[in-house]
Design a protein around this motif. Structure first.
Motif, PDB file in Angstrom:
ATOM      1  N   SER A  10       0.917  -1.246   0.186  1.00 36.52           N
ATOM      2  CA  SER A  10      -0.148   0.069   0.032  1.00 36.52           C
ATOM      3  C   SER A  10       0.792   1.310   0.013  1.00 36.52           C
ATOM      4  CB  SER A  10      -0.796  -0.031   1.331  1.00 36.52           C
ATOM      5  OG  SER A  10      -1.701   1.119   1.356  1.00 36.52           O
ATOM      6  N   ARG A  11       0.938   1.746  -1.197  1.00 35.08           N
ATOM      7  CA  ARG A  11       1.735   3.020  -1.142  1.00 35.08           C
ATOM      8  C   ARG A  11       1.324   4.260  -2.205  1.00 35.08           C
ATOM      9  NH1 ARG A  11       8.165   1.826  -2.358  1.00 35.08           N
ATOM     10  NH2 ARG A  11       8.625   0.495  -0.745  1.00 35.08           N
ATOM     11  N   THR A  12       1.379   5.350  -1.572  1.00 32.84           N
ATOM     12  CA  THR A  12       0.934   6.402  -2.169  1.00 32.84           C
ATOM     13  C   THR A  12       2.036   7.277  -2.858  1.00 32.84           C
ATOM     14  OG1 THR A  12      -1.218   6.808  -1.044  1.00 32.84           O
ATOM     15  CG2 THR A  12      -0.326   8.525  -2.068  1.00 32.84           C
ATOM     16  N   ASN A  13       2.073   7.552  -4.040  1.00 30.97           N
ATOM     17  CA  ASN A  13       3.345   8.245  -4.656  1.00 30.97           C
ATOM     18  C   ASN A  13       3.275   9.465  -5.261  1.00 30.97           C
ATOM     19  OD1 ASN A  13       4.996   5.631  -4.271  1.00 30.97           O
ATOM     20  ND2 ASN A  13       3.560   4.990  -5.967  1.00 30.97           N
ATOM     21  N   PRO A  14       3.242  10.771  -4.293  1.00 25.86           N
ATOM     22  CA  PRO A  14       2.970  11.951  -4.970  1.00 25.86           C
ATOM     23  C   PRO A  14       3.552  12.187  -6.407  1.00 25.86           C
ATOM     24  CG  PRO A  14       3.318  12.192  -2.724  1.00 25.86           C
ATOM     25  CD  PRO A  14       3.846  10.770  -3.077  1.00 25.86           C
ATOM     26  N   VAL A  15       2.793  12.925  -7.158  1.00 22.32           N
ATOM     27  CA  VAL A  15       3.500  13.349  -8.600  1.00 22.32           C
ATOM     28  C   VAL A  15       3.585  14.871  -8.769  1.00 22.32           C
ATOM     29  CG1 VAL A  15       3.071  13.286 -11.200  1.00 22.32           C
ATOM     30  CG2 VAL A  15       2.288  11.171  -9.781  1.00 22.32           C
ATOM     31  N   GLY A  16       2.757  15.475  -8.027  1.00 23.11           N
ATOM     32  CA  GLY A  16       2.798  16.954  -8.003  1.00 23.11           C
ATOM     33  C   GLY A  16       1.576  17.462  -7.217  1.00 23.11           C
ATOM     34  N   THR A  17       2.015  18.842  -6.787  1.00 21.76           N
ATOM     35  CA  THR A  17       0.996  19.425  -5.855  1.00 21.76           C
ATOM     36  C   THR A  17       0.730  20.879  -6.367  1.00 21.76           C
ATOM     37  OG1 THR A  17       2.997  20.517  -4.616  1.00 21.76           O
ATOM     38  CG2 THR A  17       2.219  18.317  -3.885  1.00 21.76           C
ATOM     39  N   LYS A  18      -0.420  21.440  -6.048  1.00 22.88           N
ATOM     40  CA  LYS A  18      -0.675  22.745  -6.174  1.00 22.88           C
ATOM     41  C   LYS A  18      -1.318  23.460  -4.953  1.00 22.88           C
ATOM     42  CE  LYS A  18      -4.894  22.226  -9.078  1.00 22.88           C
ATOM     43  NZ  LYS A  18      -5.543  22.615 -10.331  1.00 22.88           N
ATOM     44  N   VAL A  19      -1.261  24.607  -4.755  1.00 22.88           N
ATOM     45  CA  VAL A  19      -2.135  25.440  -3.924  1.00 22.88           C
ATOM     46  C   VAL A  19      -3.375  26.022  -4.418  1.00 22.88           C
ATOM     47  CG1 VAL A  19      -2.334  27.455  -2.281  1.00 22.88           C
ATOM     48  CG2 VAL A  19      -0.409  25.885  -2.449  1.00 22.88           C
ATOM     49  N   THR A  20      -4.507  25.758  -4.072  1.00 21.73           N
ATOM     50  CA  THR A  20      -5.941  26.204  -4.695  1.00 21.73           C
ATOM     51  C   THR A  20      -6.487  27.427  -3.990  1.00 21.73           C
ATOM     52  OG1 THR A  20      -7.324  24.602  -3.537  1.00 21.73           O
ATOM     53  CG2 THR A  20      -6.324  24.057  -5.769  1.00 21.73           C
TER      54      THR A  20
END
Length: 277
Positions: free
Chosen positions: A181-191
């Protein structure tokens, strides 16, 4: 014809009308090896210089980003500037191995880094263990919401849910298998943002399943976006609310699926990362 080769007319050399004379012993033509080698080397040098110039130009273009004429994240024609998705260069938050990274900067970059690392924690195998799950929530959730998060997740991580993903009723992994069970962030942004409140979206790829021979729940890949509302509390960014939606999802590739043994070995040998915007 490759770069550096000389064009030749029929029966002639270099357009001079003179023919090649091959001497005994495998010697080269009448112009001698040195001259031909020199022409080939000079052309090769020109080719290398040209490649280097193009490479420098490409790097300069990629790093150029916005021209400072606008503070908007959008460039000409509505296209995002290079700085929109480029790494900030900020060093990752300091953390102790085996613990959830905490202690982020009190700004938008810090909030994005926190959201990415919290997404990893909330999607880890530790969430299937009551003790580890509660410890995770204590570390990343705003104090006033910890009890609510614990109650909600206790209702979600039931024996029936554990069984559905291939675990034992108590959340432990059956002998001979490796739970993934792994979550791998690809990118982020502030809304949304203010001094002490940030809403951050984290685009992720996830792995979930049971690696092992005869597994009826093989490891599969999914794509989703997590939205976190964060609050600056007790000197750090903390989660206030968290939600998830599907996608954006790319078209699947043609890569063949690995064997259960290969997948289990990869999970055991490849560690995760600390994310920083």
């Amino acid at each position: 014809m490759s770069l550096g080769d000389d064009q030749e007319g029929s029966g002639g050399y270099g357009g001079t009308g003179q023919t090649r004379t091959h001497l005994p012993g495998g010697t080269t033509d009448v112009y001698g090896g040195a001259r031909r080698s020199g022409r080939s080397s000079s052309r090769s040098l020109v080719t290398v210089v040209g490649v280097v110039v193009l490479l420098i130009a490409a790097i300069a273009f990629a790093n150029r980003g916005g021209d400072g004429s606008s503070s908007s994240a959008q460039g000409t024609g509505g296209q995002p500037n290079a700085t929109t998705t480029a790494p900030s260069g900020t060093k990752p938050v300091q953390s102790t191995p085996g613990t959830i990274p905490t202690g982020y900067a009190h700004d938008a970059q810090g909030a994005q880094s926190a959201a990415a690392n919290y997404a990893v924690a909330l999607g880890s195998t530790g969430m299937f263990d009551k003790t580890q799950r509660d410890a995770t929530l204590q570390a990343i959730v705003v104090p006033s919401r910890v009890a609510e998060f614990q109650s909600t997740l206790d209702s979600a991580y039931t024996p029936a849910f554990n069984k559905a993903v291939g675990l034992n009723d108590d959340g432990s992994t059956p002998a001979g298998y490796t739970f993934v069970s792994r979550t791998n962030p690809v990118g982020t942004k502030v809304t949304e943002s203010s001094q002490n409140n940030m809403t951050v979206e984290v685009w992720c790829s996830g792995l979930l399943g049971m690696a092992g021979e005869n597994s009826t729940n093989p490891v599969t890949n999914s794509w989703f976006t997590i939205t976190m509302k964060l609050e600056w509390a007790a000197g750090d960014w903390k989660v206030v609310t968290q939600s998830q939606k599907e996608g954006p999802t790319p078209v699947p590739g043609d890569d063949p699926a690995s064997s259960a043994d290969e997948m289990a070995k990869a999970v055991d040998e490849y560690g995760g990362f600390t994310y920083a915007r």
